[in-house]
Design an enzyme around this catalytic site. Structure first.
Site, mmCIF file in Angstrom:
data_model
loop_
_atom_site.group_PDB
_atom_site.id
_atom_site.type_symbol
_atom_site.label_atom_id
_atom_site.label_comp_id
_atom_site.label_asym_id
_atom_site.label_seq_id
_atom_site.Cartn_x
_atom_site.Cartn_y
_atom_site.Cartn_z
ATOM 1 N N HIS A 1 9.836 6.231 1.596
ATOM 2 C CA HIS A 1 9.018 7.324 1.674
ATOM 3 C C HIS A 1 9.717 8.704 1.401
ATOM 4 O O HIS A 1 8.963 9.793 1.305
ATOM 5 C CB HIS A 1 8.323 7.451 3.011
ATOM 6 C CG HIS A 1 7.486 6.373 3.605
ATOM 7 N ND1 HIS A 1 7.713 5.816 4.863
ATOM 8 C CD2 HIS A 1 6.490 5.753 2.887
ATOM 9 C CE1 HIS A 1 6.905 4.787 4.735
ATOM 10 N NE2 HIS A 1 6.029 4.773 3.914
ATOM 11 N N LYS B 1 -4.148 -1.100 -3.255
ATOM 12 C CA LYS B 1 -4.116 -2.204 -2.357
ATOM 13 C C LYS B 1 -5.364 -3.043 -2.928
ATOM 14 O O LYS B 1 -6.256 -2.858 -3.556
ATOM 15 C CB LYS B 1 -4.912 -1.348 -0.971
ATOM 16 C CG LYS B 1 -3.742 -0.167 -0.496
ATOM 17 C CD LYS B 1 -2.796 -0.987 -0.066
ATOM 18 C CE LYS B 1 -1.650 -0.352 0.450
ATOM 19 N NZ LYS B 1 -0.330 -0.918 0.940
ATOM 20 N N GLN C 1 -8.720 14.423 -0.725
ATOM 21 C CA GLN C 1 -7.175 14.657 -1.052
ATOM 22 C C GLN C 1 -7.385 15.900 -1.921
ATOM 23 O O GLN C 1 -6.684 16.775 -1.972
ATOM 24 C CB GLN C 1 -6.493 13.697 -1.768
ATOM 25 C CG GLN C 1 -5.013 14.186 -1.792
ATOM 26 C CD GLN C 1 -4.156 13.054 -2.190
ATOM 27 O OE1 GLN C 1 -4.268 11.656 -1.597
ATOM 28 N NE2 GLN C 1 -3.116 13.001 -3.041
ATOM 29 N N ARG D 1 -7.637 -0.780 3.827
ATOM 30 C CA ARG D 1 -6.630 -0.477 5.176
ATOM 31 C C ARG D 1 -7.184 -0.354 6.427
ATOM 32 O O ARG D 1 -8.378 -0.314 6.470
ATOM 33 C CB ARG D 1 -5.877 1.032 4.847
ATOM 34 C CG ARG D 1 -4.959 1.108 3.675
ATOM 35 C CD ARG D 1 -4.351 2.437 3.439
ATOM 36 N NE ARG D 1 -3.586 2.689 2.150
ATOM 37 C CZ ARG D 1 -2.289 2.634 2.289
ATOM 38 N NH1 ARG D 1 -1.706 2.287 3.504
ATOM 39 N NH2 ARG D 1 -1.813 2.780 1.229
ATOM 40 N N THR E 1 -0.258 6.766 8.534
ATOM 41 C CA THR E 1 -0.524 5.367 8.831
ATOM 42 C C THR E 1 0.554 4.532 9.755
ATOM 43 O O THR E 1 -0.093 3.415 10.224
ATOM 44 C CB THR E 1 -0.960 4.632 7.674
ATOM 45 O OG1 THR E 1 0.301 4.611 6.789
ATOM 46 C CG2 THR E 1 -2.021 5.120 6.930
ATOM 47 N N LYS F 1 12.214 -1.504 1.862
ATOM 48 C CA LYS F 1 12.184 -2.582 2.707
ATOM 49 C C LYS F 1 13.384 -3.571 2.008
ATOM 50 O O LYS F 1 13.491 -3.726 0.829
ATOM 51 C CB LYS F 1 10.875 -3.196 2.786
ATOM 52 C CG LYS F 1 9.905 -2.412 3.322
ATOM 53 C CD LYS F 1 8.598 -3.063 3.605
ATOM 54 C CE LYS F 1 7.476 -2.388 4.305
ATOM 55 N NZ LYS F 1 6.241 -2.888 4.332
ATOM 56 N N THR F 2 13.834 -4.537 2.977
ATOM 57 C CA THR F 2 14.663 -5.537 2.403
ATOM 58 C C THR F 2 14.290 -6.837 2.949
ATOM 59 O O THR F 2 13.109 -7.023 3.730
ATOM 60 C CB THR F 2 16.207 -5.236 3.011
ATOM 61 O OG1 THR F 2 16.282 -5.438 4.287
ATOM 62 C CG2 THR F 2 16.756 -3.886 2.444
ATOM 63 N N LYS G 1 8.382 -1.546 -4.761
ATOM 64 C CA LYS G 1 8.747 -0.259 -4.216
ATOM 65 C C LYS G 1 9.925 -0.544 -3.354
ATOM 66 O O LYS G 1 10.008 -1.566 -2.279
ATOM 67 C CB LYS G 1 7.807 0.326 -3.365
ATOM 68 C CG LYS G 1 6.510 1.171 -4.141
ATOM 69 C CD LYS G 1 5.562 1.729 -3.169
ATOM 70 C CE LYS G 1 4.200 2.481 -3.940
ATOM 71 N NZ LYS G 1 3.204 2.962 -3.077
ATOM 72 N N HIS H 1 10.089 5.086 6.412
ATOM 73 C CA HIS H 1 11.271 4.263 5.884
ATOM 74 C C HIS H 1 11.813 4.960 4.663
ATOM 75 O O HIS H 1 11.219 6.061 4.148
ATOM 76 C CB HIS H 1 11.021 2.821 5.534
ATOM 77 C CG HIS H 1 9.836 2.642 4.524
ATOM 78 N ND1 HIS H 1 10.029 2.989 3.225
ATOM 79 C CD2 HIS H 1 8.782 2.195 4.628
ATOM 80 C CE1 HIS H 1 8.905 2.419 2.585
ATOM 81 N NE2 HIS H 1 8.362 2.070 3.379
ATOM 82 N N ASP I 1 2.561 7.499 -7.909
ATOM 83 C CA ASP I 1 1.437 6.510 -7.575
ATOM 84 C C ASP I 1 0.191 7.502 -7.250
ATOM 85 O O ASP I 1 -0.852 7.016 -6.977
ATOM 86 C CB ASP I 1 1.707 5.522 -6.533
ATOM 87 C CG ASP I 1 2.432 5.688 -5.291
ATOM 88 O OD1 ASP I 1 2.735 7.242 -5.314
ATOM 89 O OD2 ASP I 1 2.236 5.455 -4.348
#
Length: 415
Positions: free
Chosen positions: A54, A88, A179, A92, A46, A243-244, A240, A51, A200
């Site tokens: 992942h 979510k 899936q 998406r 996606t 990210k910062t 999660k 990052h 998850d």
């Protein structure tokens, strides 16, 4: 036959990398049997990059490959067309097929950080768009859809937020069966018996195992599939990691500088340092636990250096470490130096090119964004245009001090 490390199960348990399994006893038996297994992990493309958040499954798969097992990496060219509804609150964004294909190609390059795609036991990348494009809707629903009970599906956590918001669509409801079918297909084509993924994804992974049980009953087969999850990288607040405040800690070098990558890793909450070291390094767990308990600051420095070296290479790790030490240990008075020849500025050098050359910015696009956001200054004055040209006459006593944000400095020196 690949030589198999029969201690892998114990390693995964010791390092906290095994969270759930549909049949942990059987999983342990397989890993201790001395025979290689084939396993896979799926990623929906996606975005055009990954990052740090992942990376958990890839680090785990790396251990499987090194232990002699066969690794498949599934790119969800088809499933990403729908988008995983897990966690979510809204549907998406739908990506075009061209966007998905472009994302896959970029992600493939990043995966070589973790896995070997050559040699005697290469990892294999597959794309579920290759088999879904040959399935008709009716055939899929007759073979697969008939085995999914809607009431049971709606009790699964992956749909919880969408149901709460009152916006779950039939479109999204189709994600789990797709899936689950991936697991069936990979078993048929590659004899893949294990799926590993983030915690998850437990509902989706378990659905594939359950689907195979139902197909065994219908077809009179005895195929064994096992689902396994790893814990997520979570902050103490339950968010999660990856990210910062400055943004995502991207793996691609053109999206983030070595210094920002290093600092992003260093900002990991204290409670997560032990898992990060266990995940990304081969440092013995006793040593990791002792270091974290004795000196968490030193442990974080070790973590930032080792992970930067693993993802970006030793040169970037050493440079980022040096910059951090200069700026934070020496109070910023001893800014890191980047040397150029005077001739480099004879006809002027564009400020964006200079920011990239000094590695203060990872790319020209980042440099432009930083300038437009007022985050770049030169000689104490804000740079207002990304078309600014720097010449040798701009240097005072042979140097210029460039600054990005509040804490990132580079001293540009001409010989």
């Amino acid at each position: 036959m690949n030589k198999v490390d029969t201690n892998l199960y114990n390693t995964l348990k010791e390092r906290g990398l095994l969270y759930q399994s549909t049949d942990e006893k059987r999983f342990k038996e397989l890993l201790e049997s001395g025979k290689p297994i084939t396993l896979y992990e799926g990623t929906d493309p996606t975005m055009d990059s990954l990052h740090i958040g992942h990376c958990v499954p890839y680090c785990v798969l790396r251990r499987f490959q090194k232990a002699g097992h066969k690794v498949l990496l599934l790119m969800g060219g088809a499933t990403a067309s729908i988008g995983d509804p897990s966690g979510k609150s809204e549907m998406r964004k739908m990506l075009s097929y061209d966007e998905l294909s472009a994302n896959i190609e970029k992600i493939k390059r990043t995966l070589s950080i973790f896995l070997d795609f050559e040699g005697e036991n290469p990892a294999i990348i597959v794309n579920n768009a290759d088999w879904f494009k040959n399935l008709t809707y009716i055939d899929f629903m007759r073979e697969i859809g008939v085995h999914f009970n809607i009431n049971k599906m709606l009790t699964n956590d992956i749909y919880a937020n969408r149901i709460k918001e009152g916006g779950l669509t039939l479109f999204e409801l189709g994600y789990m069966p797709m899936q689950a079918y991936d697991f069936i297909h990979l078993n048929r084509e590659y004899d893949c018996s294990v799926q590993y993924g983030g915690a998850d994804q437990w509902g989706n992974i378990a659905a594939g195992v359950e689907l195979q049980r139902k197909l065994n009953y219908v077809n009179g087969t005895d195929v064994e599939l096992i689902g396994v999850t790893n814990p997520l990288l979570l902050t103490p607040e339950g968010k999660k990691m990856g990210k910062t405040e400055k943004g995502a800690i991207w793996l691609d070098k053109d999206k983030i500088s070595a210094y920002d990558f290093y600092q992003g890793i260093y900002q990991t909450p204290d409670a997560c340092v032990q898992m990060m070291l266990a995940l990304f390094t081969d440092i013995p767990m006793e040593e990791i636990k002792e270091l974290c308990a004795k000196d968490i600051v030193l442990a974080k420095k070790k973590m930032a250096y080792e992970i930067t070296k693993f993802v970006r290479g030793e040169a970037d790790a050493m440079e980022a470490q040096k910059m951090s030490e200069n700026l934070f240990v020496n109070g910023g008075d001893d800014a890191p130096v980047c040397e150029f020849q005077k001739v480099d500025f004879a006809n002027g050098m564009n400020i964006c090119d200079l920011l990239v050359a000094t590695k203060l910015c990872a790319s020209k696009s980042e440099a432009r964004r930083m300038i437009e956001g007022g985050a770049i200054s030169m000689k104490g004055e804000k740079v207002n245009s990304f078309q600014t040209s720097v010449t040798h006459t701009d240097f005072e006593n042979g140097s210029i001090l460039l600054k990005k944000g509040k804490k990132n400095f580079i001293k540009v020196v001409i010989k």
